[in-house]
Motif scaffolding. Sequence first.
Motif, PDB file in Angstrom:
ATOM      1  N   SER A   1       0.830  -1.196   0.000  1.00 39.54           N
ATOM      2  CA  SER A   1       0.000   0.000   0.000  1.00 39.54           C
ATOM      3  C   SER A   1       0.867   1.250   0.000  1.00 39.54           C
ATOM      4  CB  SER A   1      -0.937   0.011   1.218  1.00 39.54           C
ATOM      5  OG  SER A   1      -0.186   0.063   2.426  1.00 39.54           O
ATOM      6  N   GLY A   2       0.227   2.397  -0.168  1.00 45.49           N
ATOM      7  CA  GLY A   2       0.945   3.664  -0.212  1.00 45.49           C
ATOM      8  C   GLY A   2       0.320   4.716   0.680  1.00 45.49           C
ATOM      9  N   PRO A   3       0.274   4.488   2.020  1.00 49.48           N
ATOM     10  CA  PRO A   3      -0.290   5.488   2.909  1.00 49.48           C
ATOM     11  C   PRO A   3       0.478   6.806   2.812  1.00 49.48           C
ATOM     12  CG  PRO A   3       0.960   3.857   4.154  1.00 49.48           C
ATOM     13  CD  PRO A   3       0.831   3.343   2.759  1.00 49.48           C
ATOM     14  N   VAL A   4      -0.244   7.908   2.961  1.00 50.74           N
ATOM     15  CA  VAL A   4       0.325   9.235   2.726  1.00 50.74           C
ATOM     16  C   VAL A   4       0.671   9.933   4.038  1.00 50.74           C
ATOM     17  CG1 VAL A   4      -0.210  11.536   1.835  1.00 50.74           C
ATOM     18  CG2 VAL A   4      -0.839   9.503   0.509  1.00 50.74           C
ATOM     19  N   VAL A   5       1.880  10.495   4.088  1.00 47.32           N
ATOM     20  CA  VAL A   5       2.344  11.317   5.208  1.00 47.32           C
ATOM     21  C   VAL A   5       3.035  12.543   4.620  1.00 47.32           C
ATOM     22  CG1 VAL A   5       2.608   9.371   6.797  1.00 47.32           C
ATOM     23  CG2 VAL A   5       4.546  10.083   5.360  1.00 47.32           C
ATOM     24  N   MET A   6       3.607  13.381   5.487  1.00 46.66           N
ATOM     25  CA  MET A   6       4.337  14.560   5.031  1.00 46.66           C
ATOM     26  C   MET A   6       5.813  14.431   5.391  1.00 46.66           C
ATOM     27  SD  MET A   6       3.746  18.598   5.905  1.00 46.66           S
ATOM     28  CE  MET A   6       4.902  19.854   5.332  1.00 46.66           C
ATOM     29  N   TYR A   7       6.667  14.363   4.366  1.00 46.78           N
ATOM     30  CA  TYR A   7       8.111  14.396   4.542  1.00 46.78           C
ATOM     31  C   TYR A   7       8.548  15.852   4.393  1.00 46.78           C
ATOM     32  CZ  TYR A   7       7.261   9.518   3.136  1.00 46.78           C
ATOM     33  OH  TYR A   7       6.768   8.245   3.019  1.00 46.78           O
ATOM     34  N   TYR A   8       9.389  16.345   5.296  1.00 44.37           N
ATOM     35  CA  TYR A   8       9.738  17.758   5.209  1.00 44.37           C
ATOM     36  C   TYR A   8      11.176  18.018   5.657  1.00 44.37           C
ATOM     37  CZ  TYR A   8       8.877  17.897  10.279  1.00 44.37           C
ATOM     38  OH  TYR A   8       8.914  17.666  11.646  1.00 44.37           O
TER      39      TYR A   8
ATOM     40  N   VAL B   1       7.370  16.938   0.785  1.00 44.73           N
ATOM     41  CA  VAL B   1       6.630  16.065  -0.129  1.00 44.73           C
ATOM     42  C   VAL B   1       5.508  15.433   0.678  1.00 44.73           C
ATOM     43  CG1 VAL B   1       6.697  14.030  -1.604  1.00 44.73           C
ATOM     44  CG2 VAL B   1       8.684  15.564  -1.514  1.00 44.73           C
ATOM     45  N   VAL B   2       4.275  15.746   0.324  1.00 42.93           N
ATOM     46  CA  VAL B   2       3.133  15.058   0.937  1.00 42.93           C
ATOM     47  C   VAL B   2       2.835  13.880   0.023  1.00 42.93           C
ATOM     48  CG1 VAL B   2       0.742  15.227   1.718  1.00 42.93           C
ATOM     49  CG2 VAL B   2       2.268  17.216   1.906  1.00 42.93           C
ATOM     50  N   GLY B   3       3.307  12.721   0.434  1.00 37.28           N
ATOM     51  CA  GLY B   3       3.232  11.589  -0.476  1.00 37.28           C
ATOM     52  C   GLY B   3       3.245  10.260   0.236  1.00 37.28           C
ATOM     53  N   ALA B   4       3.319   9.207  -0.556  1.00 43.10           N
ATOM     54  CA  ALA B   4       3.118   7.847  -0.087  1.00 43.10           C
ATOM     55  C   ALA B   4       4.373   7.233   0.524  1.00 43.10           C
ATOM     56  CB  ALA B   4       2.636   6.978  -1.244  1.00 43.10           C
TER      57      ALA B   4
ATOM     58  N   VAL C   1       9.523  13.615   9.432  1.00 39.67           N
ATOM     59  CA  VAL C   1       8.240  13.150   8.904  1.00 39.67           C
ATOM     60  C   VAL C   1       7.139  13.485   9.890  1.00 39.67           C
ATOM     61  CG1 VAL C   1       8.513  10.842   9.888  1.00 39.67           C
ATOM     62  CG2 VAL C   1       7.033  11.159   7.895  1.00 39.67           C
ATOM     63  N   ALA C   2       5.952  13.761   9.362  1.00 38.99           N
ATOM     64  CA  ALA C   2       4.792  14.099  10.185  1.00 38.99           C
ATOM     65  C   ALA C   2       3.539  13.571   9.497  1.00 38.99           C
ATOM     66  CB  ALA C   2       4.689  15.617  10.366  1.00 38.99           C
ATOM     67  N   PRO C   3       2.430  13.457  10.220  1.00 38.45           N
ATOM     68  CA  PRO C   3       1.182  13.086   9.544  1.00 38.45           C
ATOM     69  C   PRO C   3       0.844  14.081   8.448  1.00 38.45           C
ATOM     70  CG  PRO C   3       0.941  12.943  11.929  1.00 38.45           C
ATOM     71  CD  PRO C   3       2.253  13.615  11.679  1.00 38.45           C
ATOM     72  N   ALA C   4       0.132  13.632   7.450  1.00 35.61           N
ATOM     73  CA  ALA C   4      -0.301  14.536   6.386  1.00 35.61           C
ATOM     74  C   ALA C   4      -1.163  15.647   6.982  1.00 35.61           C
ATOM     75  CB  ALA C   4      -1.111  13.771   5.349  1.00 35.61           C
TER      76      ALA C   4
END
Length: 436
Positions: A150-157, A269-272, A292-295
């Motif tokens: 799967s590709g759950p989405v989070v926020m990498y920053y 990047v808000v991505g998978a 990293v943080a939740p989307a």
Amino acid sequence: MLNTRRMHVGALAAALGVTIALAGCSSGGSGGGADGGATGDGEPVTIDYWGWVPGMQTLVDEWNEQNPDIQVNYSAQSAGDDATFSKITTAAQSGDAPDLVQADVKWVTSLLQYAQDVTDEAAQYEDNFTAGAWSNVTLDGVTYGLPQDSGPVVMYYNKAKLDELGVAVPTTWDEFGEAARAVAAAEPGTYLAGFSSDDTENLQSYVQQAGGQWWAIDGDQWVVDVTGEESVKVAEFWQGLVTDGVVSPTKRWDPAFYNELANGKILSVVGAAWQAPLIADNAEATAGDWAVAPAPQWQEGAEVSANNGGSTMLVLEGTEHAEEALEFANWLNTNVDGLLSLGLFPATQGAEIATPENISAYFGGEDVYGLLAQASENIETPWLFPPTYSDLSKELTDGIAAATNGQTTLPEVLETLQQSSLSAFEQADINASPAS
């Protein structure tokens, strides 16, 4: 039970405009009981499995060594592309299909006419997978296989750069918009994020997170809701950022994208899940600066995620060993360490998914995969790709490109896609109607 199942499958077949295989109420594998096993003559059951993940043969060999009565013959295909899809459909039409195929989530509804109802056999494995992933293999109450990844989405920053600019990590999309404008104002030519035409599923994941659903099956027809309230809200939000010039137009799959990450010109990047290793491998210059943080959330205080990418394993019609095929598929797709070693993020539920050391180090020692696992269980709205998706995806790509060039707007792109979706269903002789 059989009559009810037939009614469900009949309605779904009408919605898909296809004939779906139904082998009684329970397809049942030949030879071996619920636990699988050898055929009646004592010979091992052989399962043919097609997939495209590099290194998969290693896991298949591990299974074969541990399970002498159920042997898997793995055939590596090209990487989830149109050629692989065509090869699967050609084999199915000629009656020469494998027992199991890896199928991108975008292909599922197109392949159901060649898939086998394995609802009864698969039921024992449902609790092993997240609800969001399970919805990719179960339509109208009928199950056709098991989820794979799967590709759950989070926020990498880029935490170091945001700290330098004095910009807080956004927790809502409203805050995200404010942060994007703050970054652009503080350092012209630097962007909080990008928005490009070559990764249309990003936009779809934002809509899914907001609770929208462009295409859904209701009884014997599709319902098209591309211009629903949630979708328009998302489109207007991103259009505002595009119009203000505060998001990078660099294409997601252009090498320049990673250069901008490495040079501190794109800061998030808000991505998978699959984005994590790609960022770490291709923007090494900023290793240790990222976190990293939740989307960001559409509603303050919510904890909703979405899916971007992933694949399934479908059982194809004609197999005599559905039970054994599913036994292998469940073993493979709950083999967390094995899937991670191949670069896949498991679709399993409740499993402890350890972050690889290189990923943890790149993202400042954070438990990246732990957060991704949590996001995977916070996917609330299913997302279904219609059999007509290939042409619609191309149109959406062109529409987003036109919007980023100022030739149209994202809300107008959705209006066009709504009508194109209905027309595509009509041309394919598939029942469809706009959402009421």
